[in-house]
Design a protein around this motif. Structure first.
Motif, short mmCIF file in Angstrom:
data_model
loop_
_atom_site.label_atom_id
_atom_site.label_comp_id
_atom_site.label_asym_id
_atom_site.label_seq_id
_atom_site.Cartn_x
_atom_site.Cartn_y
_atom_site.Cartn_z
N ILE A 113 0.85 -1.19 0.00
CA ILE A 113 0.00 0.00 0.00
C ILE A 113 0.89 1.24 0.00
N ASP A 114 0.79 1.99 -1.08
CA ASP A 114 1.58 3.21 -1.29
C ASP A 114 0.72 4.36 -0.78
N TYR A 115 1.08 4.91 0.37
CA TYR A 115 0.24 6.00 0.89
C TYR A 115 1.02 7.03 1.69
N SER A 116 0.38 8.13 1.92
CA SER A 116 0.90 9.32 2.60
C SER A 116 1.80 10.12 1.67
N ALA A 117 3.06 9.67 1.48
CA ALA A 117 3.97 10.23 0.48
C ALA A 117 4.04 11.75 0.42
N PRO A 118 4.36 12.40 1.56
CA PRO A 118 4.58 13.85 1.49
C PRO A 118 5.94 14.14 0.83
N ASN A 119 6.24 15.40 0.66
CA ASN A 119 7.48 15.78 -0.01
C ASN A 119 8.42 16.47 0.96
N VAL A 120 9.71 16.15 0.83
CA VAL A 120 10.72 16.73 1.71
C VAL A 120 10.72 18.26 1.58
N GLY A 127 -4.33 16.99 1.12
CA GLY A 127 -4.30 15.82 0.24
C GLY A 127 -3.47 14.70 0.87
N HIS A 128 -2.38 15.07 1.51
CA HIS A 128 -1.58 14.06 2.20
C HIS A 128 -2.33 13.51 3.42
N LEU A 129 -3.14 14.38 4.02
CA LEU A 129 -3.97 13.90 5.13
C LEU A 129 -4.91 12.80 4.63
N ASN A 153 5.82 4.37 2.03
CA ASN A 153 5.66 5.82 2.09
C ASN A 153 6.63 6.42 1.07
N HIS A 154 6.09 6.67 -0.11
CA HIS A 154 6.88 7.07 -1.29
C HIS A 154 7.21 8.58 -1.19
N VAL A 155 8.00 8.91 -0.20
CA VAL A 155 8.30 10.31 0.09
C VAL A 155 9.05 10.96 -1.08
N GLY A 156 8.65 12.17 -1.44
CA GLY A 156 9.33 12.91 -2.51
C GLY A 156 10.63 13.49 -1.98
N ASP A 157 11.72 12.78 -2.19
CA ASP A 157 13.00 13.20 -1.60
C ASP A 157 14.08 13.36 -2.67
N GLY A 309 12.95 11.14 -14.04
CA GLY A 309 11.91 11.90 -13.34
C GLY A 309 10.98 11.02 -12.53
N TYR A 310 9.85 11.63 -12.16
CA TYR A 310 8.82 11.00 -11.33
C TYR A 310 8.34 9.67 -11.93
N ALA A 311 8.13 9.67 -13.27
CA ALA A 311 7.58 8.48 -13.92
C ALA A 311 8.57 7.31 -13.89
N THR A 313 10.85 6.77 -11.75
CA THR A 313 10.88 6.27 -10.37
C THR A 313 9.68 5.38 -10.10
N ASP A 314 8.51 5.79 -10.57
CA ASP A 314 7.34 4.96 -10.34
C ASP A 314 7.43 3.62 -11.09
N LEU A 315 8.05 3.64 -12.25
CA LEU A 315 8.25 2.38 -12.98
C LEU A 315 9.19 1.47 -12.19
N LEU A 331 -1.64 -1.13 -4.08
CA LEU A 331 -2.65 -0.07 -4.00
C LEU A 331 -1.94 1.28 -3.94
N TYR A 332 -2.39 2.20 -4.77
CA TYR A 332 -1.86 3.57 -4.73
C TYR A 332 -2.91 4.49 -4.15
N VAL A 333 -2.68 4.94 -2.94
CA VAL A 333 -3.65 5.85 -2.33
C VAL A 333 -3.17 7.27 -2.63
N VAL A 334 -3.61 7.75 -3.78
CA VAL A 334 -3.09 8.99 -4.35
C VAL A 334 -4.27 9.79 -4.90
N GLY A 335 -4.18 11.09 -4.85
CA GLY A 335 -5.27 11.95 -5.31
C GLY A 335 -5.70 11.65 -6.74
N PRO A 337 -6.21 13.41 -9.40
CA PRO A 337 -5.53 13.98 -10.57
C PRO A 337 -4.34 13.14 -11.08
N GLN A 338 -3.82 12.26 -10.25
CA GLN A 338 -2.70 11.45 -10.73
C GLN A 338 -3.15 10.14 -11.38
N GLY A 339 -4.46 10.02 -11.61
CA GLY A 339 -5.02 8.80 -12.17
C GLY A 339 -4.41 8.40 -13.50
N1 ARG Z 1 4.73 12.76 -3.40
C1 ARG Z 1 3.61 12.75 -4.27
C2 ARG Z 1 2.73 13.98 -4.01
O1 ARG Z 1 2.88 14.65 -3.02
C3 ARG Z 1 2.74 11.52 -4.10
C4 ARG Z 1 3.39 10.21 -4.44
C5 ARG Z 1 2.40 9.13 -4.67
N2 ARG Z 1 2.98 7.82 -4.89
C6 ARG Z 1 3.56 7.45 -6.02
N3 ARG Z 1 4.06 6.24 -6.10
N4 ARG Z 1 3.60 8.22 -7.09
O2 ARG Z 1 1.88 14.27 -4.84
#
Ligand code: ARG
Length: 572
Positions: A113-120, A127-129, A153-157, A309-311, A313-315, A331-335, A337-339
């Motif tokens: 389960i990929d969730y929370s994932a805030p950014n450094v 949205g992170h909530l 927790n796929h933190v944006g770091d 980039g982001y993509a 990394t996700d691959l 499972l990607y618990v993500v907003g 718009p990233q669908g």
């Molecule tokens: N850090 C991203 C954001 O704040 C969410 C990452 C979601 N997870 C992922 N595997 N792309 O929008």
């Protein structure tokens, strides 16, 4: 134990099997009987026979008299009314069952389960909530069902921003920077860095050079980068503790974790012949994705400057989660718009052979949190609202509400209780709306003790517990006789026994809100029961029956809330 629903379904299936092998009785809750089987019409259609006739044949084939009365309604619905004898048998089992009738799965899966994932160095926003609260509820539900959950927790770091962030850290001085980050002043840190980057050419140049050193693995640059990451992650951990979510430090597997895999990812795609050079950048064009003009859309895996980039990394993450972690489900618990981004990632991963069809991937999308003006939730000055600030405000309000009540709680107890109530308010408000929908952040409504709120459910549970406190002696549920003589008693019993199917439905649909709907209904059934049926002032055996109904209701509420990540204190 076998849940009430499963026992019914088994019996129905035997009869349906006999008449139309492979058919589904379509067993559902009903307003008329207790349950209804809606599968007759489908069977009739398949057999090309009148539904009424098929219904009659099914009824005579049913061996169900000990557990339910059956009635044919309308063109061929089967209404089922459970017998008291069966309800009693089920209630007695539930009284002994800490899982309240929910069986552990016979097919445990490994679920990432990929969730929370805030950014450094960026504030966690609402949205992170949502991601954190929904993801954590799903993690708890999956674990309870008997699956193995791996939280990610796929933190944006990582990324080009880190050049400017590191240079700003150097300008501020490490200690001052750490001090500002550790108190969660992430946004002003980020904004200050951004402002310099936009206005100061020398700073901009330094930032660019710094990104290159970062990517080259320069040790000093890495050390400074790690300060940003560690301080931010420590701050996130404080937010998680305040929210009471199960995410642990070891679940933080940030974007940078995949750095070493990125070149292999691109090489794999190259070998598979999937790469297309598009103006110097390397792209994959998964079929079926076009933009507004009908042009095929790319997933960019390597930029023209050779960066990733982001993509990419996700691959790498999908590949790692299947190959190394052995995920059966991701499972990607993500907003919401990233669908499309996620759909394209799955598509490329499938083309590359990293994502076999046997692995279920699902975007657990969610809507926006809106302010009272129905616009995106922003603070008065237009900044992102600070998550901890919201929680603190909720705690304060709960504390004020508690202080206005007569109670013998100590200051510390009251503070703890206020925190539990505030978490319940915030989490339940989020989980109880269907997750794809937007909701309005309204603390007053969320924290009310009345209505469809977390505190109301906690309060219902605490009231139940207070009955047992007033009883004075320890109550042991032995040999309880359930007569279920009145409608409110029977309704509570049916409510409690329906927990397994509510849980199953919430889990199957990845919809915690179904569990909320169920729990709110159960609390209301209890309220009706409690108004109509005195408990402590009646004599045994009736008193024991009612106490037993209170006990199973309290335990169901507490278990259900715990699966949503909400505590159920014994007093309020
Ligand atoms: N850090 C991203 C954001 O704040 C969410 C990452 C979601 N997870 C992922 N595997 N792309 O929008």
């Amino acid at each position: 134990m076998n849940s009430t629903y499963d026992v019914l379904l088994d019996r129905l299936q035997v009869a349906f099997e006999r008449i139309a092998p492979g058919s589904d009785p379509v067993l559902r809750h009903s307003d008329r009987g207790d349950y209804q089987a809606n599968g007759v019409m489908g069977v009739a259609k398949r057999l090309g026979r009148p539904p009424r006739e098929v219904a009659e044949e099914l009824v005579s084939a049913l061996e169900i008299a000990d557990i339910a009365e059956v009635e044919i309604a309308g063109p061929g619905f089967l209404n089922l009314t459970l017998t008291t004898h069966f309800l009693e048998r089920q209630l007695r089992q539930v009284l002994q069952d800490p899982r309240m009738g929910v069986a552990s799965t016979a097919h445990p899966k490994k679920v990432v389960i990929d969730y929370s994932a805030p950014n450094v160095a960026k504030e966690m926003h609402v949205g992170h909530l949502r991601s954190t609260v929904i993801g954590d509820a799903l993690a708890r539900m999956y674990r309870f069902a008997g699956h193995q959950v791996i939280a990610r927790n796929h933190v944006g770091d990582w990324g080009t921003n880190f050049g400017m962030l590191i240079e700003h850290l150097i300008d501020l001085g490490e200690h001052a920077a750490m001090a500002s980050l550790s108190i969660g002043d992430l946004d002003s840190f980020y904004r200050a860095a951004r402002a310099k980057f936009d206005s100061d050419d020398e700073f901009k140049e330094r930032s660019r050079t710094r990104v290159v050193s970062l990517q080259a693995g320069d040790p000093e640059t890495r050390r400074l980068w790690a300060i940003l990451v560690d301080e931010s992650v420590a701050y996130f951990a404080e937010v998680y503790a305040k929210l009471d979510v199960t995410l642990a430090p070891e679940d933080v597997v940030g974007e940078s974790y995949y750095n070493d895999m990125l070149s292999d990812v691109v090489a794999d795609l190259d070998r598979a012949g999937l790469l297309v050079d598009s103006g110097g950048a390397l792209c994959v064009f998964p079929p079926g994705f076009t933009n507004r003009d009908g042009d095929p859309m790319p997933v960019m895996v390597q930029k023209s400057d050779e960066g990733y980039g982001y993509a990419t990394t996700d691959l790498a993450a999908v590949r790692d989660r299947v190959r190394t972690l052995g995920a059966d489900e991701i499972l990607y618990v993500v907003g919401a718009p990233q669908g499309q981004h996620l759909e394209m990632i799955y598509a490329v991963a499938r083309m590359a052979g990293w994502l076999p069809d046997s692995v279920r991937v699902e975007h657990v999308a969610f809507g926006n949190v809106l302010g009272p003006d129905r616009k995106m939730f922003k603070s008065r000055s237009g900044e992102t609202v600070k998550l901890v600030g919201l929680l603190d405000e909720a705690i304060e309000r709960a504390d004020v509400a508690l202080a206005s009540r007569q109670s013998d709680l100590s200051q510390a107890e009251r503070q703890h209780l206020a925190t539990q109530i505030a978490r319940a308010a915030v989490k339940y408000a989020d989980l109880s709306t269907e997750r794809q929908r937007d909701y309005i952040f309204d603390l007053d409504r969320m924290i009310a003790f009345e209505g469809d709120t977390g505190p109301y459910l906690q309060y219902a549970h605490a009231r139940l517990r207070s009955i047992f406190r007033r009883l004075g002696t320890l109550w042991e549920p032995t040999d309880v006789h359930f007569a279920l003589a009145s409608a409110p008693e029977r309704d509570v019993a049916l409510g409690v026994l329906a927990f397994p199917e509510a849980f199953a439905s919430a889990l199957a649909g990845l919809q915690p809100h179904r569990l909320c709907v169920y729990l709110f209904d159960l609390a209301q059934r209890f309220t009706t029961f409690y108004e109509a049926c005195p408990v402590l002032s009646v004599e045994p055996p009736l008193r024991d029956e009612r106490l037993a109904l209170c006990e199973v209701t309290a335990r169901t509420l507490s278990l259900g809330l715990s699966l949503l990540g909400i505590e159920a204190p014994d007093r309020m």
